[in-house]
Design an enzyme around this catalytic site. Structure first.
Site, PDB file in Angstrom:
ATOM      1  N   HIS A   1       0.812  -1.215   0.000  1.00  0.00           N
ATOM      2  CA  HIS A   1       0.000   0.000   0.000  1.00  0.00           C
ATOM      3  C   HIS A   1       0.850   1.271   0.000  1.00  0.00           C
ATOM      4  O   HIS A   1       1.898   1.348   0.625  1.00  0.00           O
ATOM      5  CB  HIS A   1      -0.931   0.003   1.212  1.00  0.00           C
ATOM      6  N   ASP A   2       0.380   2.248  -0.752  1.00  0.00           N
ATOM      7  CA  ASP A   2       0.941   3.607  -0.771  1.00  0.00           C
ATOM      8  C   ASP A   2       2.337   3.682  -1.368  1.00  0.00           C
ATOM      9  O   ASP A   2       3.037   4.686  -1.186  1.00  0.00           O
ATOM     10  CB  ASP A   2       0.944   4.216   0.640  1.00  0.00           C
TER      11      ASP A   2
ATOM     12  N   GLY B   1       5.046  -1.095   2.755  1.00  0.00           N
ATOM     13  CA  GLY B   1       4.218   0.081   2.514  1.00  0.00           C
ATOM     14  C   GLY B   1       5.014   1.370   2.432  1.00  0.00           C
ATOM     15  O   GLY B   1       6.077   1.520   3.032  1.00  0.00           O
TER      16      GLY B   1
END
Length: 260
Positions: free
Chosen positions: A122-123, A140
């Site tokens: 994520h991200d 992440g």
């Protein structure tokens, strides 16, 4: 030419598919997914939304793209996965959406090659023309700039940055920011081992530019200087080299410790 959807594929009515998109057997395309012209989705892929995929990508097979972030703080907020153009994404790659607290978007640029079992958490933000070899993994919030190569079984700790033209050796575990042009050794300690001179030559860097980058590397890693003093010398070298300026700018933007 219209889309070519295998009869066994499941396409949500709310998904949007461009011209000449192909979807292979037993693949799932969920709601709030947008797939650009000419993209090929191979067999057994799962694409859930919100996800935006550009044109002329090839997801070879068994790719899981747009799934929920693997983060306990995620509470179901709307987040996205955005993939650019002309990427090749091989078997069993996993690409997660962002988190609300991390900016909300996982972003992959153009012309990247993600080999089997690559994981992008994520991200993360990935630039253009990168290669992720088999089983390479990003935690992440990792940023990977253009023309980076991640060798097999390498990984990056969350919030790390990997600068443009860096080369991460096989099995290396990166736990700090990797400056542009740097080669990280093939060991679990992830230590700098010189510059990626061969990669720079392949991308058209002439001998004068490579010499300036080597000089900057020696200032940063070989001279034994405190970081503050090394940065002062790099600032002087940057007056005659845009490449050294880019390296110094990367260091100045850092929030995590520099890999040294």
């Amino acid at each position: 030419m219209s889309t070519d959807i295998h009869p066994s594929a499941v396409i949500d009515p709310k998904a949007r598919l461009g011209a000449n998109v192909r979807v292979g057997p037993f693949s799932l395309v969920g709601a709030d997914v947008e797939i650009g012209d000419g993209t090929v989705i191979g067999p057994h892929c799962s694409i859930t939304g919100p996800t935006r995929i550009g044109h002329d990508n090839h997801l070879v097979g068994h790719v899981a793209a747009g799934g929920d972030p693997q983060d306990k703080k995620f509470a179901g907020e709307r987040t996205e996965l955005v993939i650019g153009d002309r990427n090749v994404i091989r078997e069993f790659v996993t690409l997660n959406r962002g988190t609300g607290s991390g900016g909300g978007i996982t972003r992959i640029g153009d012309d990247n090659l993600l080999l089997a079992y690559t994981h992008v958490a994520h991200d993360c933000v990935i630039g253009n023309h990168c290669v992720f070899s088999n089983n390479s993994t990003l935690a992440g919030h990792v940023t990977v700039e253009d023309w980076v190569i991640m060798s097999g079984f390498s990984g990056a700790h969350q919030f790390c940055r990997i600068g443009a033209h860096a080369f991460i050796g096989m099995g290396a575990l990166v736990n700090g920011d990797v400056p542009p042009y740097t080669m990280v050794g093939s060991d679990s300690l992830g230590r700098p081992r010189g510059i990626n001179s061969e990669g720079l030559k392949r991308r058209g860097f002439d001998s004068e530019r490579i010499s300036a980058i080597k000089r900057a590397y020696r200032t940063l890693y070989v001279a034994g200087l405190p970081l503050a003093e090394a940065k002062q010398q790099l600032a002087e070298q940057a007056q005659s080299s845009d490449d050294v300026r880019a390296l110094l700018d990367f260091i100045e933007r850092g929030e995590r410790p520099l890999l040294r």
